[in-house]
Design a protein around this motif. Structure first.
Motif, short mmCIF file in Angstrom:
data_model
loop_
_atom_site.label_atom_id
_atom_site.label_comp_id
_atom_site.label_asym_id
_atom_site.label_seq_id
_atom_site.Cartn_x
_atom_site.Cartn_y
_atom_site.Cartn_z
N LEU A 43 -3.71 53.07 26.31
CA LEU A 43 -4.07 51.75 26.65
C LEU A 43 -5.37 51.55 26.75
CD1 LEU A 43 -1.68 50.48 29.10
CD2 LEU A 43 -2.02 49.29 26.78
N TRP B 249 0.08 51.26 35.75
CA TRP B 249 1.25 52.53 34.77
C TRP B 249 1.44 52.61 36.05
CZ3 TRP B 249 0.69 57.36 35.98
CH2 TRP B 249 1.98 58.44 35.38
N PRO C 226 -1.32 55.03 29.95
CA PRO C 226 -2.79 53.99 30.71
C PRO C 226 -3.52 55.13 30.44
CG PRO C 226 -2.53 56.27 31.67
CD PRO C 226 -0.30 55.93 31.22
N SER D 169 1.63 45.83 28.55
CA SER D 169 1.58 46.40 30.22
C SER D 169 2.97 45.33 30.22
CB SER D 169 -0.13 45.81 30.55
OG SER D 169 -1.05 46.41 30.17
N ILE E 87 -3.20 45.08 25.16
CA ILE E 87 -3.15 45.62 26.49
C ILE E 87 -2.53 44.08 27.35
CG2 ILE E 87 -5.03 44.48 27.68
CD1 ILE E 87 -5.68 46.79 28.33
N SER F 291 -5.33 49.61 33.80
CA SER F 291 -4.56 50.33 33.51
C SER F 291 -4.03 51.51 34.12
CB SER F 291 -4.41 51.22 31.47
OG SER F 291 -5.53 51.76 32.13
#
Length: 225
Positions: free
Chosen positions: A158, A111, A155, A217, A213, A107
């Motif tokens: 996530l 990000w 992040p 994203s 997820i 993540s």
């Protein structure tokens, strides 16, 4: 014997001081040869159907950021997380997505790349996004602070969401199975039935969390333009 309940998530298997458990993250490669068969099988057709559906959905979510091949990074992310979540349900296979080491490694770069791209190429939009339309002037500093914090923790949320969901189900199944030796035959049969239902639930969670997820994203990437 477990020293504590969370020791089932410790990557303790090693060979020549190397943690062999983390090799479970590449077990998904075992499924790739099916895609190269001369005659497509059901596995190949079903997987292509899923990928095409994901491609069309990601294409809509990306909006102006879409270009040829841009959905492949999110489809690859979905496939990677799905394989690791699902394979972790099998005995003696280490669930790598239950560790923040892996989930943050997934993540955080995504990000960071979205944020850097947005501030370098479209900083005016990023500044506008800090303050929702119609916000009173007196609340603008607070809104900027809140939006900044919410962007920074993305992040982490996530990674923690995926890790927590993987750990929760595994812990519940471990707790229930540890009571088995002390039960009578009737309760053992009930326990087995409950474990089967939990395994079905965990299989659904493995798919849902990989989808969540990936969708989040995709949404984060669509906000930078």
């Amino acid at each position: 014997m477990m020293s504590n309940l969370f020791s089932i998530f410790d990557p303790t298997t090693n060979l020549f001081n190397l943690s062999i458990n983390w090799l479970s993250t590449i077990l998904g490669i075992m499924f790739l040869p099916y895609s190269f068969w001369l005659i497509p099988n059901r596995h190949h057709i079903f997987w292509n159907f899923i990928l095409n559906k994901l491609h069309n959905e990601f294409k809509i979510l990306l909006k102006n950021n879409y270009f040829n091949g841009s959905t492949m990074i999110f489809i690859s992310l979905f496939s990677f997380v799905l394989f690791n979540n699902f394979l972790g349900l099998f005995p003696y296979i280490f669930t790598s997505t239950s560790h923040l080491t892996l989930t943050l490694a997934i993540s955080l770069p995504l990000w960071l790349s979205f944020i850097l791209y947005g501030w370098i190429n479209n900083y005016q939009h990023m500044f506008i996004h800090m303050i929702p339309q119609g916000t009173p002037s007196i609340l603008m500093p607070f809104m900027v602070l809140i939006e900044t914090i919410s962007n920074i923790i993305r992040p982490g949320t996530l990674a923690v969401r995926l890790t927590a969901n993987m750990i929760a189900g595994h812990l519940l199944m471990t707790l229930l199975s540890s009571t088995g030796p002390n039960l009578s035959y009737i309760f053992i049969m009930m326990l087995i039935l409950i474990q089967i239902l939990l395994l079905i639930l965990e299989s659904a969670v493995a798919v849902i969390q990989s989808y969540v997820i990936t969708i989040l994203s995709t949404l984060y990437s669509s906000e930078v333009n």
